[in-house]
Scaffold this motif. Sequence first.
Motif, PDB file in Angstrom:
ATOM      1  N   MET A 112       0.824  -1.204   0.000  1.00  0.00           N
ATOM      2  CA  MET A 112       0.000   0.000   0.000  1.00  0.00           C
ATOM      3  C   MET A 112       0.862   1.259   0.000  1.00  0.00           C
ATOM      4  O   MET A 112       0.537   2.266  -0.635  1.00  0.00           O
ATOM      5  N   LEU A 113       1.968   1.207   0.732  1.00  0.00           N
ATOM      6  CA  LEU A 113       2.885   2.345   0.769  1.00  0.00           C
ATOM      7  C   LEU A 113       3.973   2.249  -0.297  1.00  0.00           C
ATOM      8  O   LEU A 113       4.469   3.260  -0.785  1.00  0.00           O
ATOM      9  N   GLY A 114       4.338   1.013  -0.636  1.00  0.00           N
ATOM     10  CA  GLY A 114       5.418   0.820  -1.594  1.00  0.00           C
ATOM     11  C   GLY A 114       5.114   1.393  -2.961  1.00  0.00           C
ATOM     12  O   GLY A 114       5.979   2.013  -3.588  1.00  0.00           O
ATOM     13  N   GLY A 115       3.876   1.211  -3.432  1.00  0.00           N
ATOM     14  CA  GLY A 115       3.503   1.713  -4.745  1.00  0.00           C
ATOM     15  C   GLY A 115       3.646   3.223  -4.864  1.00  0.00           C
ATOM     16  O   GLY A 115       4.376   3.717  -5.747  1.00  0.00           O
ATOM     17  N   PRO A 116       2.993   3.999  -3.994  1.00  0.00           N
ATOM     18  CA  PRO A 116       3.144   5.464  -4.067  1.00  0.00           C
ATOM     19  C   PRO A 116       4.580   5.940  -3.869  1.00  0.00           C
ATOM     20  O   PRO A 116       5.019   6.892  -4.525  1.00  0.00           O
ATOM     21  N   LEU A 117       5.322   5.278  -2.978  1.00  0.00           N
ATOM     22  CA  LEU A 117       6.697   5.690  -2.740  1.00  0.00           C
ATOM     23  C   LEU A 117       7.571   5.465  -3.975  1.00  0.00           C
ATOM     24  O   LEU A 117       8.405   6.304  -4.328  1.00  0.00           O
ATOM     25  N   MET A 118       7.368   4.322  -4.638  1.00  0.00           N
ATOM     26  CA  MET A 118       8.152   4.049  -5.842  1.00  0.00           C
ATOM     27  C   MET A 118       7.769   4.991  -6.974  1.00  0.00           C
ATOM     28  O   MET A 118       8.622   5.414  -7.761  1.00  0.00           O
ATOM     29  N   ALA A 119       6.470   5.326  -7.062  1.00  0.00           N
ATOM     30  CA  ALA A 119       6.038   6.279  -8.092  1.00  0.00           C
ATOM     31  C   ALA A 119       6.672   7.646  -7.857  1.00  0.00           C
ATOM     32  O   ALA A 119       7.111   8.315  -8.805  1.00  0.00           O
ATOM     33  N   TRP A 120       6.724   8.052  -6.570  1.00  0.00           N
ATOM     34  CA  TRP A 120       7.372   9.325  -6.250  1.00  0.00           C
ATOM     35  C   TRP A 120       8.865   9.276  -6.550  1.00  0.00           C
ATOM     36  O   TRP A 120       9.441  10.213  -7.095  1.00  0.00           O
ATOM     37  N   TRP A 121       9.502   8.151  -6.198  1.00  0.00           N
ATOM     38  CA  TRP A 121      10.941   8.015  -6.427  1.00  0.00           C
ATOM     39  C   TRP A 121      11.270   8.003  -7.914  1.00  0.00           C
ATOM     40  O   TRP A 121      12.270   8.558  -8.348  1.00  0.00           O
ATOM     41  N   LEU A 175      17.128  10.354 -13.460  1.00  0.00           N
ATOM     42  CA  LEU A 175      17.698   9.170 -14.108  1.00  0.00           C
ATOM     43  C   LEU A 175      18.513   8.341 -13.123  1.00  0.00           C
ATOM     44  O   LEU A 175      18.489   7.101 -13.166  1.00  0.00           O
ATOM     45  N   PHE A 176      19.242   9.027 -12.230  1.00  0.00           N
ATOM     46  CA  PHE A 176      20.002   8.308 -11.214  1.00  0.00           C
ATOM     47  C   PHE A 176      19.074   7.540 -10.279  1.00  0.00           C
ATOM     48  O   PHE A 176      19.330   6.379  -9.949  1.00  0.00           O
ATOM     49  N   ARG A 177      17.995   8.200  -9.855  1.00  0.00           N
ATOM     50  CA  ARG A 177      17.044   7.547  -8.956  1.00  0.00           C
ATOM     51  C   ARG A 177      16.392   6.352  -9.629  1.00  0.00           C
ATOM     52  O   ARG A 177      16.195   5.297  -9.003  1.00  0.00           O
ATOM     53  N   ARG A 178      16.062   6.494 -10.907  1.00  0.00           N
ATOM     54  CA  ARG A 178      15.463   5.369 -11.627  1.00  0.00           C
ATOM     55  C   ARG A 178      16.448   4.216 -11.763  1.00  0.00           C
ATOM     56  O   ARG A 178      16.085   3.047 -11.588  1.00  0.00           O
ATOM     57  N   GLY A 179      17.686   4.544 -12.054  1.00  0.00           N
ATOM     58  CA  GLY A 179      18.699   3.499 -12.159  1.00  0.00           C
ATOM     59  C   GLY A 179      18.898   2.773 -10.840  1.00  0.00           C
ATOM     60  O   GLY A 179      19.048   1.542 -10.815  1.00  0.00           O
ATOM     61  N   VAL A 219      18.330  -1.209 -10.001  1.00  0.00           N
ATOM     62  CA  VAL A 219      19.357  -2.040  -9.352  1.00  0.00           C
ATOM     63  C   VAL A 219      18.766  -2.785  -8.164  1.00  0.00           C
ATOM     64  O   VAL A 219      19.047  -3.977  -7.958  1.00  0.00           O
ATOM     65  N   VAL A 220      17.947  -2.102  -7.383  1.00  0.00           N
ATOM     66  CA  VAL A 220      17.311  -2.742  -6.224  1.00  0.00           C
ATOM     67  C   VAL A 220      16.433  -3.907  -6.674  1.00  0.00           C
ATOM     68  O   VAL A 220      16.493  -5.006  -6.106  1.00  0.00           O
ATOM     69  N   PHE A 221      15.630  -3.689  -7.710  1.00  0.00           N
ATOM     70  CA  PHE A 221      14.747  -4.744  -8.198  1.00  0.00           C
ATOM     71  C   PHE A 221      15.539  -5.927  -8.752  1.00  0.00           C
ATOM     72  O   PHE A 221      15.193  -7.082  -8.509  1.00  0.00           O
ATOM     73  N   VAL A 222      16.585  -5.645  -9.502  1.00  0.00           N
ATOM     74  CA  VAL A 222      17.407  -6.726 -10.066  1.00  0.00           C
ATOM     75  C   VAL A 222      18.077  -7.512  -8.943  1.00  0.00           C
ATOM     76  O   VAL A 222      18.133  -8.756  -8.978  1.00  0.00           O
TER      77      VAL A 222
END
Length: 254
Positions: free
Chosen positions: A177-186, A196-200, A204-207
Motif C-alpha cells: 500500500m505504501l510501496g507503490g506510491p513511494l516508488m512512483a514518487w521516487w 535518471l540516477f534515482r530510476r537506475g 538495481v534494487v529490483f534486479v
Amino acid sequence: SLAYAGALLSKEAAAVVPALLVGYDVIVRRCGWRDLTTWMRPHAPFVLLTLALVGFRRVLMGSVIPPAYHGDLATVIPTFAAIVAKTLRDQLAPIDLSASHAFGPIRNLTPDALVALGVVAGLGAVVVLLRRRVPLAAFAAWWFPVGLLPLAVLPLITSLALYQENRGYLSAVAVAMLGGPLMAWWWGAGATRTILFRRGLLVVVFVTLAVVVVQRNPVWLDDLTLWTDVLNKAPGNQAAYVNVVTHLTNLRVK
C-alpha cells in the motif's frame, strides 16, 4: 458478503476483515460519531458473519477457544508484539528467510520484547498522527498489525511455530500500500540527471532482489536442502534435526 463468508470458511484469519473495513472508514474516509449508524450499516453483514463463525466453532468444537488452551494471558501482548516486529523486519529486509524460526513465547520483558512493544506503539502513533495529513500511511499502519491479529491467540494454545513467514501475507498488503506510491514518487517525472540516477538505483534494487529470490530457489529443491538451510541458520533447531535425519534415513533405506 458471500466472498467474505467463503473467506471465513477457507481461513479463519479472514475474521479481521471487519476491523480493516472499519479502520478504512475511520482513518481514510474520516467517518465520525455523528453519522455512526449511517456508515456502520454496511459493515453489519460482515460483523454478523463473524459472529456466526464464532457460534459455528462453538457448536462444532464445543468451545470458542481450542481445548489445548493452557497459555498465560501475560504472554500474549509481548509475544504478539514480537511477531509484528519480526514480520515487519522480514518483509522490509528479507535476509534471514527460513522454513522454521527459533521463536517461542515471550514471558519476560527483555530488551527485545521492549523494542517489539515500541514498534507496535510506533505503528499506533502513526495512525493517530498521520490520520489527517497522510491517511494512506495511517491506514497502512493500522492494517499491518490488524492483519496479524489472529496470531495473537497462538501463545495461548502452543509454544511451537509461533512465527512463520507465510502467515504475514495479509499484513504485507500494508507494505504494498505504501510501496507503490513511494516508488512512483521516487521514479519521478522528466529526464533530469537526478531523476535518471534515482530510476537506475530503483532498477538495481529490483534486479538485486530478483537475483536473491532465484538464488533461494535451490533451497526448496527437496527436504534435505530445505532443512539443512534451517540448520545452517539455527543450529539448535530440533525440527530441522528430525527432518534431516528422517530424510537421510529414508535415502539409506531406498
